[in-house]
Design a protein around this motif. Structure first.
Motif, short mmCIF file in Angstrom:
data_model
loop_
_atom_site.label_atom_id
_atom_site.label_comp_id
_atom_site.label_asym_id
_atom_site.label_seq_id
_atom_site.Cartn_x
_atom_site.Cartn_y
_atom_site.Cartn_z
N ASP A 141 0.82 -1.16 -0.21
CA ASP A 141 0.11 0.02 0.09
C ASP A 141 0.75 1.39 0.07
O ASP A 141 1.44 1.50 0.97
N LEU A 142 1.06 1.85 -1.08
CA LEU A 142 2.16 2.97 -1.43
C LEU A 142 1.74 4.04 -0.45
O LEU A 142 2.56 4.79 0.14
N VAL A 143 0.50 4.31 -0.33
CA VAL A 143 0.18 5.77 0.48
C VAL A 143 0.49 5.27 1.91
O VAL A 143 0.94 6.32 2.52
N THR A 144 0.00 4.38 2.46
CA THR A 144 0.32 3.78 3.91
C THR A 144 1.88 3.72 4.04
O THR A 144 2.51 4.51 4.93
N GLU A 162 4.16 5.61 2.69
CA GLU A 162 4.50 7.01 2.66
C GLU A 162 4.21 7.82 3.88
O GLU A 162 4.87 8.49 4.42
N VAL A 163 2.88 7.45 4.28
CA VAL A 163 2.47 7.95 5.59
C VAL A 163 3.22 7.67 6.80
O VAL A 163 3.53 8.19 7.84
N LEU A 164 3.85 6.26 6.62
CA LEU A 164 4.70 5.76 7.59
C LEU A 164 6.11 6.01 7.67
O LEU A 164 6.89 5.64 8.21
#
Lengths: 253, 291
Positions: B175-178, B180-182
């Motif tokens: 999950d690329l957005v997750t 990045e968020v992490l």
């Protein structure tokens, strides 16, 4: 001061759809603040503008700014904001389903300076202290956790980054009332234990009013009401006036 | 009879080593970026030519030539990723396919301009003395190539599985957005995935060239690798290890007991049958989701 502030923020999706209109709010350091409002009021958009996730959803800040600890965040990439201490628990949990519970926590280490093995283990143990069920299933595949456990993992993972502010979007959504209560109780404990600044988006007015000290209510992308928990009004009044009188949102007081 | 079968089997499995390397290259790019990279074959071919140039023209020792070729492969991949592919993220799949096909054609064209279109044999750098396992004979070149492929593939899998960067790639794949968020710099992960694929492709290309020589068409060997990836499932690193060796084995056995004509398509028949029963491949990750 590491207050989080949103000043005169307007956000559009695509080229035209306005989601926020001149929103100003302050999330004071060490406090739990709640952001409420009906569906589509713009609550999640505020969190996305703070963490930067907007950029992945064709959204952009058209005017205004987000600052954290005095530094403007507007043009800073998402991963750098998280390294500055902004953690975002997105709606829908978004756990890394093919990885183990432990690995999910490890990924959060990217938001922090490199850690020793002992340090990583200490942080994991702290999270398992808050959420014992995660400790029991640390080597299990995250995708097989129940909805409540996944929400716990999403929150635990955010804490693993040792953030300075944590944004939590709809933590109670789709969960049994007892589990939602438990999750809020732990959020309250984390806030009390560590002084972590927390901004929650929540539709369950009863829960939000019980744990948050300060409340903002959004209506059609604007701040319609704000105040401390003691001054803002009862949950029935807020529900009737701003959430379309949907009492199901308040029934678990 | 049994001895001969074992001999063919070992030769087949050994020749699957090269498939494993280039299939790992495909999979790592696909996992991290969702781009199906049809220029993989050309990412094998160009370093093979660079290796030939460094060894035969410059006169370097093969170890140095190998390092030059791998570095060259990385530079080529970085140019491809930075100049072309990065702009394509999020575009429709058909556009991505066409762009990588186009990039592959350009790379073939450039190789043809510089080195011509003939098949050139590499100088000998792999020992040719046969190796005996009991009384089973394995050609030396094949045995050493397999060993090299095994070492590189093993190193890659360990890196992917246990390193910090490996965790970042797996998180981005999930999950690329997750990710990045992490705190994972997803753009850096894209570059890293391409670079890893570049190294795998360079080694695979040089190994392939050491057996069959090098020409701008060397990259077409990567088309056989498609069978490996389909069989393994597009996203399974473990599956690629098994399927690569299996397809290598199958091709050799079919070639030995039937004919070269069968060899060229029977693996695809098997793949089609598997896909009909299990569309995500034998080891493809089915998304784990519990509602």
């Amino acid at each position: 001061m590491t207050d989080l502030t949103v000043e005169n923020l307007s956000v559009v999706y695509g080229q035209a759809i306005a989601a926020l209109d001149d929103v100003t709010m302050t999330v004071s350091e060490g406090r739990m603040t709640a952001l409420m409002g009906a569906n589509g009021a713009g609550k999640s958009t505020v969190l996305k503008a703070i963490s930067g996730v907007l950029e992945f959803e064709r959204g952009r800040i058209s005017t205004g700014r987000v600052t954290f600890g005095g530094q403007q965040l507007n043009d800073i990439p998402v991963h750098r904001r998280s390294r500055m201490g902004v953690a975002h628990v997105r709606e829908g949990r978004h756990i890394l389903s093919n990885m183990t519970v432990e690995e999910n926590l490890d990924v959060a280490g990217f938001a922090a300076p490199p850690r020793s093995k002992a340090e990583t283990a200490r942080i994991a143990d702290r999270i398992y202290g808050y959420f014992p069920v995660l400790g029991e299933r640390r080597r299990g595949t995250a995708g097989y956790l129940s909805g409540g456990e996944q929400q716990m993992l999403a929150i635990g993972r955010a804490i693993a980054a040792e953030p300075r502010v944590m944004l939590v979007d709809e933590a109670s959504l789709g969960l049994a009332p007892m589990i939602a209560e438990q999750i809020f109780e732990i959020l309250g404990r984390i806030n009390a234990d560590t002084g972590l600044t927390i901004l929650i988006v929540e539709q369950n007015v009863g829960l939000a009013l019980r744990y948050a000290e300060y409340v903002y209510v959004l209506e059609n992308g604007r701040v319609a009401l704000e105040g401390t928990r003691d001054t803002i009004g009862t949950r029935e009044e807020i529900s009737a006036r701003y959430l379309g009188g949907d009492t199901t949102l308040t029934e678990m007081a | 009879m049994l001895r001969q079968f074992l001999e063919f089997s070992i030769i087949g499995i050994a020749s699957g080593g090269m498939y494993v390397l280039s299939a790992l290259g495909f999979v790592i790019i696909f996992k991290a970026t969702r781009i199906f990279n049809f220029a993989m074959g050309e990412m094998m071919m160009l370093p093979a030519f660079i290796f030939l140039w460094a060894m035969a023209t410059v006169g370097l020792h093969w170890v140095l030539a190998l390092m030059v070729a791998i570095l060259g492969g990385i530079v080529i991949v970085l140019i491809l990723e930075r100049v072309v592919m990065r702009r394509m993220i999020g575009r429709p799949v058909v556009v991505l396919v066409m762009v990588t096909l186009g990039a592959g054609s350009v790379m073939r064209g450039i190789a043809g301009l510089i080195w011509g279109h003939e098949i050139v044999t590499l100088p000998n750098f792999i020992p040719r003395d046969p190796i005996f396992l009991g009384d089973i004979l394995i050609p030396g070149k094949l045995a050493w190539s397999f060993l090299a492929a095994a070492v590189v593939a093993g190193g890659f899998v360990a890196y992917y599985r246990f390193s910090r960067a490996g965790i970042a790639i797996r998180a981005t794949a999930s999950d690329l957005v997750t990710a990045e968020v992490l705190g994972v710099n997803v753009r850096w992960v894209y570059t890293l995935a391409w670079m890893l694929a570049g190294v795998l492709a360079a080694v695979a290309g040089i190994l392939a060239a050491s057996v069959n020589g090098v020409s701008p068409q060397l990259g077409f060997v990567a088309l056989n690798v498609l069978a490996v990836i389909m069989l393994a499932g597009m996203t399974s690193v473990f599956g690629v290890l098994v399927a690569g060796l299996f397809i290598g084995w199958l091709e050799t056995i079919v070639g030995a007991y039937l004919s070269a004509a069968w060899q060229s398509f029977l693996p695809y028949v098997i793949v089609l049958l598997v896909m009909m029963v299990k569309p995500s491949g034998l080891f493809g990750e089915e998304r784990v989701e519990r509602i």
